[in-house]
Design an enzyme around this catalytic site. Structure first.
Site, PDB file in Angstrom:
ATOM      1  N   SER A 151      34.217  31.143  44.934  1.00 52.56           N
ATOM      2  CA  SER A 151      32.734  30.760  44.585  1.00 52.56           C
ATOM      3  C   SER A 151      33.950  31.006  43.062  1.00 52.56           C
ATOM      4  CB  SER A 151      32.696  32.525  44.413  1.00 52.56           C
ATOM      5  OG  SER A 151      30.973  32.212  44.103  1.00 52.56           O
ATOM      6  N   ASP A 182      27.341  24.279  51.235  1.00 49.13           N
ATOM      7  CA  ASP A 182      26.825  25.405  50.048  1.00 49.13           C
ATOM      8  C   ASP A 182      25.732  24.763  49.107  1.00 49.13           C
ATOM      9  OD1 ASP A 182      27.225  26.861  47.596  1.00 49.13           O
ATOM     10  OD2 ASP A 182      29.549  26.607  48.203  1.00 49.13           O
ATOM     11  N   HIS A 206      27.575  28.341  51.534  1.00 48.09           N
ATOM     12  CA  HIS A 206      28.788  29.572  50.343  1.00 48.09           C
ATOM     13  C   HIS A 206      29.365  29.949  51.212  1.00 48.09           C
ATOM     14  CE1 HIS A 206      30.608  30.424  46.629  1.00 48.09           C
ATOM     15  NE2 HIS A 206      29.744  31.571  46.451  1.00 48.09           N
TER      16      HIS A 206
END
Lengths: 339, 339
Positions: B128, B282, B314
């Site tokens: 991320s 995601d 995600h």
């Protein structure tokens, strides 16, 4: 608005709801377009979407539109909670009862039969919450509905769709104007937050990547967010919005008393020509949910799934200023009406 | 926390930022795992993700983990704004300066070289916002980074990702605790609203359709939303969250002075073995953004795109209590380290 309202009211009286409660002096606001023929077989019912009133959706109607009012008698029934039909903002009821699509369809059915003597619908057409109403119509009145076009809608609110609405509601109710379970004034920050949540969910990855907002005349991403989304919900009463979000989240044809929670049975009750037309990139009314439904429409006269090939997400089914998707819709509906 | 903190501080002094401002007495909190070998060639840098501190992400480290601390010397640098490194909540600066990934990597680089004498990284690994830092490392220090694993990250914040963050920020700042541009107390409703926004974006349609939250022990959708999301951001200072969201939204390797806004040039500067590992489902770090990047990694020693085949959205890249995705990550990283 000046002068006379441009719509009629159907006074439904005290209406027993699906929940068991009685709604006192319930009102259904509606507008008609075109003329009912003597056989009363040229009727299109066109229910409204989230937060929309008939003035917001009637652009689809016209001689060159998706729905042709020179051939058809088109009725837009305003969904409860939209500020024209019975809603928290206009009913004077302190604690607004829990309303469902089942309740909405029951009153719409009375409008059609009691006021107009209509017993057959050439088409029920609806986008989004209108599509969910369309599904309810087809399942609850199979002998009456010849054709149904479910545009970016589903038979029940999918869990992912439900979670999206939870986020929109949380954004709206995070505002200080929300106190003890209701709004006591306009939630300025809440409207904006809900609009920004919608901005991501309603459109697609490709819409933003390719900057398709430029096609509608916006000059930057921020310009699009501010002018298209920040104030889009501010024109509606916030308690009305919560009421409609609740109808949406509870939406489920199988929850109607006739079907006892059995989705296969509810979908199997449908006899119409069914056109499922999701947006290919819709995120909350996902194509996969319509795919799951398609195989269960075993008694429909015909059932097809034609995703709108568009990057406009959920808005592919409401293509204001979007000629490409509008042409797709128009051709699909013309083909459906020829069946 | 009782007793001594479990991390160290690198005092960076007054740091000139990418914006041109000077950050006074900037602090980088970090923790190390395992031992640096004499050749100093067994180093893995593992930067942190949004709102995370090293205690939140160190579960990945261990003899049987994705990152093996018996073989590697692993350093977690806490990202500015996370409450341990310099952040609005701990810096005493009224108006916190605009910080970028470029600034974070510059101070991390000083930590590695000045404190440890490290000139080579066997691997930079990040999920991320950690993945975005990993990309910056590979582009800004190509001679130093042998391998880079970008897990659910991208070279720049895609427009759709940006819009998602706008919605999370709008939900958080809709709270009455947000006044004149900053939080003056804990935004209780705002934290919850932001959590509910995240719940939809972080996970996938299939995750909710298949009720995969049951695998983690939740008993209903509401139970999952309440216990997993409603309070997840309440443990962090809200001004810190806004600072990190800003770093994320401005994230763009091509915006670093060396590349003058040219993304092809920035991606072309990368020489490492590159592993792009998005989550297949995601929604904000979309596979398509990594696909666009892949073809431009023309000088990488190798570059592969291996989406994690998972419905965990995600979170596929942060698979706490998710053995399947964890096994996928572990195998991929083992293969990368063997290159």
């Amino acid at each position: 608005m000046t002068g006379q309202p441009d719509y009629e009211i159907f006074e439904a009286g005290d209406v027993p709801l699906q929940s068991g409660a009685i709604f006192p002096a319930m009102k259904l606001a509606y507008k008609t377009y075109g003329a009912l023929n003597s056989a009363k077989d040229n009727v299109i019912l066109y229910p409204t979407s989230f937060s929309a009133q008939h003035v917001d959706t009637e652009w689809l109607i016209g001689p060159d539109g998706v729905l042709d009012s020179t051939r058809y008698f088109i009725i837009i029934p305003n969904l409860f909670g939209n500020g024209l039909s019975s809603s928290p903002s206009n009913s004077g009821i302190g604690s607004f009862p829990e309303v469902t699509y089942h309740d909405a369809i029951a009153v719409q059915h009375r409008l059609l039969t009691e006021r107009f003597g209509i017993t057959r619908l050439a088409l029920v057409y609806g986008w989004s919450m209108g599509g969910m109403q369309t599904y309810h119509w087809a399942a609850l009145h199979p002998a009456m509905v010849a054709r149904a076009a479910v545009v970016c809608g589903s038979a029940r609110c999918a869990p992912y769709n439900y979670v999206f609405l939870e986020s929109a509601k949380a954004a709206l109710t995070g505002d200080p104007a929300f106190r003890d379970g209701r709004f006591v004034e306009k939630p300025v920050a809440g409207y904006r937050a809900m609009g920004r949540v919608y901005a991501g969910w309603a459109m697609s990855h490709g819409f933003y990547r390719d900057e398709l907002w430029r096609e509608a005349g916006f000059t930057s991403l921020e310009d699009y967010l501010v002018r298209n989304w920040d104030t889009t919900f501010a024109r509606r009463d916030a308690n009305d919005l919560l009421t409609q979000a609740g109808i949406w989240q509870r939406g489920d044809i199988s929850a109607c008393p006739a079907f006892g929670g059995d989705l296969d049975r509810a979908l199997g009750a449908i006899k119409a020509h069914m056109l499922l037309m999701p947006g290919a990139t819709d995120r909350y009314f996902d194509v996969r949910d319509n795919e799951d439904e398609l195989g269960k429409l075993v008694n429909a006269k015909s059932a097809v799934l034609h995703p709108i090939p568009s990057l406009h997400g959920h808005r592919a089914g409401n293509p204001v200023n979007n000629p490409r998707d509008q042409a797709f819709l128009k051709a699909e509906i013309a083909a459906l009406l020829d069946k």
